[in-house]
Design a protein around this motif. Structure first.
Motif, short mmCIF file in Angstrom:
data_model
loop_
_atom_site.label_atom_id
_atom_site.label_comp_id
_atom_site.label_asym_id
_atom_site.label_seq_id
_atom_site.Cartn_x
_atom_site.Cartn_y
_atom_site.Cartn_z
N ALA A 151 0.70 -1.16 0.01
CA ALA A 151 -0.10 -0.10 -0.15
C ALA A 151 0.67 1.24 -0.03
O ALA A 151 0.30 2.36 -0.20
N ASP A 198 0.15 9.88 -0.12
CA ASP A 198 -1.20 10.62 -0.18
C ASP A 198 -1.20 11.16 1.23
O ASP A 198 -1.49 10.58 2.14
N LYS A 231 0.32 5.26 -0.83
CA LYS A 231 0.53 5.66 -1.92
C LYS A 231 -0.61 6.40 -2.54
O LYS A 231 -1.85 5.97 -2.20
N SER A 285 -3.70 6.85 -4.67
CA SER A 285 -4.23 5.89 -5.66
C SER A 285 -4.31 6.52 -7.22
O SER A 285 -5.01 7.56 -7.31
N ARG A 286 -3.40 5.94 -8.21
CA ARG A 286 -3.70 6.17 -9.53
C ARG A 286 -4.70 5.93 -10.14
O ARG A 286 -5.09 4.55 -10.10
N THR A 287 -5.32 6.80 -10.76
CA THR A 287 -6.49 6.39 -11.74
C THR A 287 -5.87 5.70 -12.81
O THR A 287 -4.85 5.83 -13.30
#
Lengths: 131, 161
Positions: free
Chosen positions: A36, A98, A117, A119-121
């Protein structure tokens, strides 16, 4: 992934040695990666959760742990291996962290900070137009 | 003009001593960060009246992880820190905290009362109170008022209390 460079504050500790009670120490830390994100652990013996300040400002994570000194009347120090003092250390967070989801907990004098981290789309394809 | 006078020679030495002290303390600060050869756990020993107090920095230790014993004036503390292999080594970005098994034996300067030892572990800080044994404590000896020998012989018969 960009490196997070822990920067121990240099303006502490050194300087006037007039007040030996006011020692500021740099706690040892571990940083490791998980699925994570990152996890930071710091040794803060003698610091309770209510005496710990953790703050994030402009990409800088600062931890400050106040140690309640064991001052006992009439105590004579016979052997010393550590200085009593508060703990201070700060780190530069990478952009991958984040900031809003950072969480922390204290267990037996060890601080554990979870740095998730961002969260990348899903990657979005950009169509290129030709003139 | 003489640079050193006999009267001030010692003062100069004292200045040097102070300077060296300061320098050594500076080195201590430098070496505290990499924890250069420091034993684990770090501990302080205090003497408080008729008791000794040992404080040890044991971050991450719960009371059940600790093994405390005393024999012949030697206090032994042992335990395990951060089980090795909990996190794969390649996942580490930074590793400064010590890990593995540790043991420390502390010999206390005076005899202690083994049955009265108290231990307390709060927020990773161990406080070990070791009261001195009654025999190690300074005892006041009462001196009976002496009577002359000749009188004592005469009094012995009627002094049966």
């Amino acid at each position: 992934m960009t490196e997070d460079i822990p920067i121990p504050d240099t303006d502490s500790g050194s300087g006037n040695d007039v007040e030996p009670q006011k020692w500021v120490r740099t706690p040892p830390i571990d940083i490791f990666e998980t699925e994570a994100g990152l996890v930071l652990r710091a040794d803060l013996p003698g610091v309770s959760s209510e005496n710990l300040e953790l703050q994030v400002q402009d990409n800088r994570l600062t931890l400050f742990g106040r140690v309640t000194p064991t001052d006992i009347e009439g105590a004579v120090l016979m052997h010393q291996e550590y200085q009593q003092g508060d703990f201070l250390r700060s780190f530069i967070l990478s952009d991958d962290v984040d900031h809003d989801r950072i969480s922390a907990r204290m267990t037996n004098g060890v601080l554990e900070v979870t740095l998730p981290k961002v969260s990348r789309t899903q990657p979005r394809k950009i169509s290129i137009q030709t003139d | 003009m003489p640079i050193f006078r006999w009267g001030s020679a010692l003062d100069a030495f004292r200045d040097l001593e102070r300077e060296v002290d300061r320098w050594v303390r500076g080195v201590d600060i430098v070496f505290e960060n990499p924890r250069f050869g420091q034993p684990f756990p770090s501990l302080n020993l205090y003497e408080i009246g008729d008791e000794y107090l040992i404080t040890a920095e044991l971050p991450g230790c719960a009371a059940e992880d600790l093994d405390l014993s005393v024999a012949n004036g030697i206090v032994t503390i042992r335990g395990t820190r951060i089980a090795p292999g909990e996190i794969p080594e390649e996942h580490y970005r930074r590793s400064e905290r010590s890990s593995g098994n540790w043991e420390r034996a502390i010999s206390v300067p005076e005899r202690i009362d083994d049955d009265q030892i108290r231990a307390e572990l709060t927020d990773g800080l161990l406080k070990l109170s070791l009261p001195k044994a009654p025999s190690a404590m300074r005892k006041q000896i009462h001196i009976a008022g002496g009577k002359s020998a000749t009188k004592e012989i005469g009094q012995q018969e009627n002094q049966d209390d």
